[in-house]
Each structure stands twice: as C-alpha cells, then as structure tokens.
Design an enzyme around this catalytic site. Structure first.
Site, PDB file in Angstrom:
ATOM      1  N   ASP A  44       0.872  -1.183   0.000  1.00 47.69           N
ATOM      2  CA  ASP A  44       0.000   0.000   0.000  1.00 47.69           C
ATOM      3  C   ASP A  44       0.906   1.229   0.000  1.00 47.69           C
ATOM      4  OD1 ASP A  44      -2.255   1.934   0.691  1.00 47.69           O
ATOM      5  OD2 ASP A  44      -3.331   0.039   0.792  1.00 47.69           O
ATOM      6  N   HIS A 101     -12.558  -1.065  -8.055  1.00 45.32           N
ATOM      7  CA  HIS A 101     -13.772  -0.226  -8.102  1.00 45.32           C
ATOM      8  C   HIS A 101     -13.434   1.259  -7.847  1.00 45.32           C
ATOM      9  CE1 HIS A 101     -15.385   0.139  -3.686  1.00 45.32           C
ATOM     10  NE2 HIS A 101     -14.104   0.366  -3.741  1.00 45.32           N
TER      11      HIS A 101
HETATM   12  C1  LIG Z   1     -10.805   1.106  -1.233  1.00 48.59           C
HETATM   13  S1  LIG Z   1      -9.332   0.815  -0.391  1.00 48.59           S
HETATM   14  C2  LIG Z   1      -9.292  -0.947  -0.240  1.00 48.59           C
HETATM   15  C3  LIG Z   1      -8.364  -1.400   0.817  1.00 48.59           C
HETATM   16  C4  LIG Z   1      -8.334  -2.904   1.100  1.00 48.59           C
HETATM   17  N1  LIG Z   1      -7.982  -3.685  -0.050  1.00 48.59           N
HETATM   18  C5  LIG Z   1      -9.657  -3.329   1.696  1.00 48.59           C
HETATM   19  O1  LIG Z   1     -10.361  -4.153   1.106  1.00 48.59           O
HETATM   20  O2  LIG Z   1      -9.981  -2.835   2.778  1.00 48.59           O
HETATM   21  C6  LIG Z   1      -8.086   1.145  -1.610  1.00 48.59           C
HETATM   22  C7  LIG Z   1      -6.674   1.015  -1.111  1.00 48.59           C
HETATM   23  O3  LIG Z   1      -5.771   1.323  -2.186  1.00 48.59           O
HETATM   24  C8  LIG Z   1      -4.672   2.053  -1.651  1.00 48.59           C
HETATM   25  N2  LIG Z   1      -4.025   2.821  -2.725  1.00 48.59           N
HETATM   26  C9  LIG Z   1      -4.508   3.918  -3.355  1.00 48.59           C
HETATM   27  N3  LIG Z   1      -3.634   4.353  -4.269  1.00 48.59           N
HETATM   28  C10 LIG Z   1      -2.576   3.494  -4.225  1.00 48.59           C
HETATM   29  C11 LIG Z   1      -1.358   3.408  -4.957  1.00 48.59           C
HETATM   30  N4  LIG Z   1      -1.056   4.295  -5.902  1.00 48.59           N
HETATM   31  N5  LIG Z   1      -0.511   2.397  -4.662  1.00 48.59           N
HETATM   32  C12 LIG Z   1      -0.818   1.498  -3.681  1.00 48.59           C
HETATM   33  N6  LIG Z   1      -1.958   1.522  -2.960  1.00 48.59           N
HETATM   34  C13 LIG Z   1      -2.833   2.518  -3.233  1.00 48.59           C
HETATM   35  C14 LIG Z   1      -5.314   2.923  -0.589  1.00 48.59           C
HETATM   36  O4  LIG Z   1      -4.386   3.415   0.334  1.00 48.59           O
HETATM   37  C15 LIG Z   1      -6.335   1.950   0.019  1.00 48.59           C
HETATM   38  O5  LIG Z   1      -5.790   1.242   1.093  1.00 48.59           O
END
Ligand SMILES: C[S@@+](CC[C@H](N)C(=O)[O-])C[C@H]1O[C@@H](n2cnc3c(N)ncnc32)[C@H](O)[C@@H]1O
Length: 425
Positions: free
Chosen positions: A278, A324
C-alpha cells in the site's frame, strides 16, 4: 428494469410471516429482540444464514411496501426527508455529540450546546431532527439519552470512522456530481471527479490523504467497518476459495490497506506467506497493528501500484476493493503493471462487487449497489462492474490474462473474480 410486481397485501403477509419466524429464533436462542434502547453490549449480528435470509427478505419487502404505501407523490417528497438523516450524522460527528455520554446516562440540550459551542435553539432543533432519525431520545423534555443507533456511533470506532468519511469526504462531492458530469462527460479521469471539484483538489485523493495520517487511519477504519457489513465480510473470501490446495504459496495483497484481510487469511492457512502493499502511511499503520505471531509470514511493503509490480513470481496477486476505485482505462493500466512479475499460472484474484443484470435484485438491493456505483463515480470517476465488464477488462489489458470465473459464495455480496496468467507466445 421491470416494475416490481408484488401487491401491498402480499408484501405485508411476507413481512408478518418472516418477522414472526425471526422473532421466534431470537426468543428461542435467548438473543435480545431489536430495540431502539441502548445497551452496554453490542447485539451480536451473527445468526444462521437461513435466519438472516428471512430478515433480509422482510427488510426488502418493507422497503417496497413503504414506497407503495406512500405513493408516487410520496416517493420524491420522502427522499428530501431522508437526506436530512445525513445532516443529522454530520451534526453528531463534527460536534462529537454524545461521545462522553454512557449508554445509561443522560445530558441536556443546554450541556450539549455549551460543549459544542453552539446556540441553544440550533442545538435543540438539530437534536430533535436527529431524534426523528432514531439518533438519541428525549426521555423528558430537554433531557437527552442515547438510542441504540446513537450509542453505536460513539462506541464503535469503525462505524464512527465510516460516518466521518461519509460526511466529511463523500457528501459534499455528491452535491457536485451533476456539475462534474456536465463539465467532463463520461470522464475516466480521477482529477475530473466531483470529489476533486468539491474539495478543490488537483491531486489523487489517496495522495492527498497520504500527507495526513489521521485521514489515512480514518479511511482504513472505514474500510474495515464495511468489511463487517453482512455479506461483505472477508470470511467469504477466506473460506470461499481453496487456498489450502495451493501448498506453499506467496500471496500479494495489492492496495491491502492495514492488512485486515491478510491477517485472517494467514491465521487460517499456515501454508501461505503474504506481502501487503500500500502507500507508505497506510503501510506504517499496518505494521503497527500486525499481530506478533504473524510477523514471520506477513510483511508490509510500500508500493505505488501505478508502477511495475516489484514482487516477481508470486502465486496470487489479490485486489480487494481496489479496481472499483478506478475507471476502465486506469484499471487496465493497473493490471498491466503486474505483467512483468507474472509467472505462467499466476492467479489474479479480485474481490469486488459484480453487478447482476438490471431487475434481478430487489429494489432495496438495487438501490444499495447503484449507490455504491455512483459513489465510485463521484469519488474518482470509477465504477462497480458486471461479469461482462470484468471479463472485458482482462481481455483489454492483455490476451495473456485468461478470465476464469466470477464466484459469489452463498450469502456474500462481493464476488471472487479470477484470472490466470497464460502468456500468448
Ligand atoms: C478502497 S481501499 C481498499 C483497501 C483494502 N484492499 C480493503 O479491502 O480494505 C483502496 C486502497 O488502495 C490504496 N491505494 C490507493 N492508491 C494506491 C497506490 N497508488 N498504490 C498502492 N496503494 C494505493 C489505498 O491506500 C487503500 O488502502
């Protein structure tokens, strides 16, 4: 979408019969009956699938019956009244109303106004609106006590975080969506979203949050809260896929937040080693929360998923509620970042909603799924997808992705979507 067919008496009979069977189950098993009165402990939500199915059918029928009884003029008029429920939540959340009030204590409008530095008249009226929405009760004139719902808001930190995200991140963008859609029709760009418009931002929301650890933690907790909603629990993933048959396997959870899914997976399957990826602030929070006994098999790695996947040759690359957040063009870009790391037979597992064709779900379910779809549109010009759209995404990313199946475990609301890497020579 076809017109709902059931008559008001048919719906009323179903509600009466299911509610009575649900009530019998609770009474027989010594489980407290639903009430608006608060209690010290949270009421356990777990009941057998058959019983929760009865309850769910009654909820869906009540929703349909309510709309039929209020009639065609009542439906739009009630929409306005319902929106004031979000106003109540915003009032409670931002003013921390009831946070220091125990489930069995009382306070007064005067005390709340003083603590919140608000006028007494404004406070009284906002509190009475909240009460009309089942948040707080007025046992005697001017005296305030918790209801079950207001007590849940202040005693459940994950629910509290989700309300924070709803009222402070998502609500004002919803009011700007129409403007954003006119300004940038069918846009797939996150920077052209209603969220960026409403928050005056010119950066990806996740990048902005990265600079604010409290906001990162609040979002991670809100995601964790969503995982506790019936049908969304990670158990459906952990128990709904044959991970044991993989033998010693390396599992990469891309965009895995603070690792709440991986922790469950690693606890159940000793054959699996996991890496959670992340952004740096989320990884830092995840490391701090990792149970000691999993430190040998679960690790965290800062990785920006718009760049090439650094963990080569893993068995599974897993994405839960990640795609999503992104439009098709960006999701394709994201999938392509995996390709240099993929060994033949590597699996891509996605845990996300799979929208059934229109009209298959009850109007209640349809309303929830469509709301999530439009929330994602509002947030980053992203979307929830149907099985056909999932298949198309992999096909467009690369012919080496062999789309497998969309599996919805019984009782689950988010699907397991699978593809295998089988490169074309
Ligand atoms: C909607 S959340 C889902 C988190 C987790 N998979 C869950 O089901 O609870 C999206 C995740 O993507 C991460 N994220 C967003 N942009 C990112 C990037 N460029 N690289 C890595 N992670 C990223 C966010 O920090 C967040 O934790």
């Amino acid at each position: 979408m076809p017109y709902p067919q059931r008559s008001i008496t048919e719906l009323a009979d179903l509600i009466a019969s299911n509610t009575s069977r649900y009530n019998d189950y609770l009474v027989t098993n010594g489980i407290a009956l639903p009430t608006h009165a608060p209690s010290e402990k949270e009421i356990p939500a777990d009941v057998p699938e058959k019983i929760s199915g009865l309850r769910q059918q009654a909820i869906e029928a009540s929703h349909e019956l309510h709309e039929l009884l209020i009639g065609p003029m009542g439906v739009p008029f009630t929409a306005y009244a319902r929106s004031t429920c979000v106003m109540s939540l915003q009032f409670i959340y931002t003013n921390k109303i009831g946070q220091n009030l125990a489930w069995n204590e009382t306070t007064t409008f005067e005390e709340i106004a003083k603590e919140s530095k608000l006028g007494l008249d404004d406070t009284t009226r906002m509190m009475r609106l909240a009460m009309a929405n089942y948040f707080f009760a007025e046992p005697q004139p001017g005296v305030v006590a918790h209801t079950a719902a207001s007590h849940a808001i202040v005693s459940n930190p994950l629910l509290n975080a989700w309300i924070g995200v709803t009222v402070e991140e998502n609500w004002s963008p919803m009011l700007r969506l129409n403007e954003a859609m006119h300004k940038w029709p069918d846009s797939e760009e996150p920077l052209q979203s209603a969220y960026c418009l409403a928050h005056g931002m010119n950066e990806m929301p996740f990048d902005v949050w990265e600079r604010d650890p409290a906001r990162v933690q609040r979002f991670a907790s809100a995601m964790n809260f969503l995982h506790s909603d019936s049908g969304f629990q990670p158990q459906f993933m952990v128990n709904g896929y044959d991970f044991a048959s993989l033998g010693e396997a390396l599992f990469v959870d891309v965009g895995g937040s603070t690792g709440h899914v991986i922790i469950m997976l690693a606890q159940k399957y000793p054959n699996i080693t996991c890496i959670v990826q992340d952004l740096p602030a989320t990884v830092k929070a995840g490391k701090e929360q990792l149970p000691k006994e999993l430190e040998e098999r679960v690790s965290f790695m800062s990785h920006d998923f718009w760049t090439e996947q650094p963990v080569k040759g893993a068995d599974i690359y897993y994405f839960r509620w990640v795609f999503h957040d992104w439009s098709d063009s960006l999701s394709i870009k994201l999938l392509r970042q995996l390709i240099p790391a993929l060994k033949p037979g590597a699996r891509v597992l996605i845990n996300d909603i799979c929208i059934p064709p229109a009209g298959v779900m009850s109007s209640y379910q349809e309303q929830r799924i469509r709301s999530l779809d439009i929330l994602m549109k509002t947030f980053t010009n992203a979307k929830e997808r149907s099985a056909k759209e999932w298949a198309a995404l992999f096909a467009k990313a690369d012919p080496g992705f062999k789309f497998g199946r969309v599996h919805l475990p019984a009782g689950a609301k988010i699907a397991i979507i699978e593809a295998k890497w089988n490169p074309v020579e």
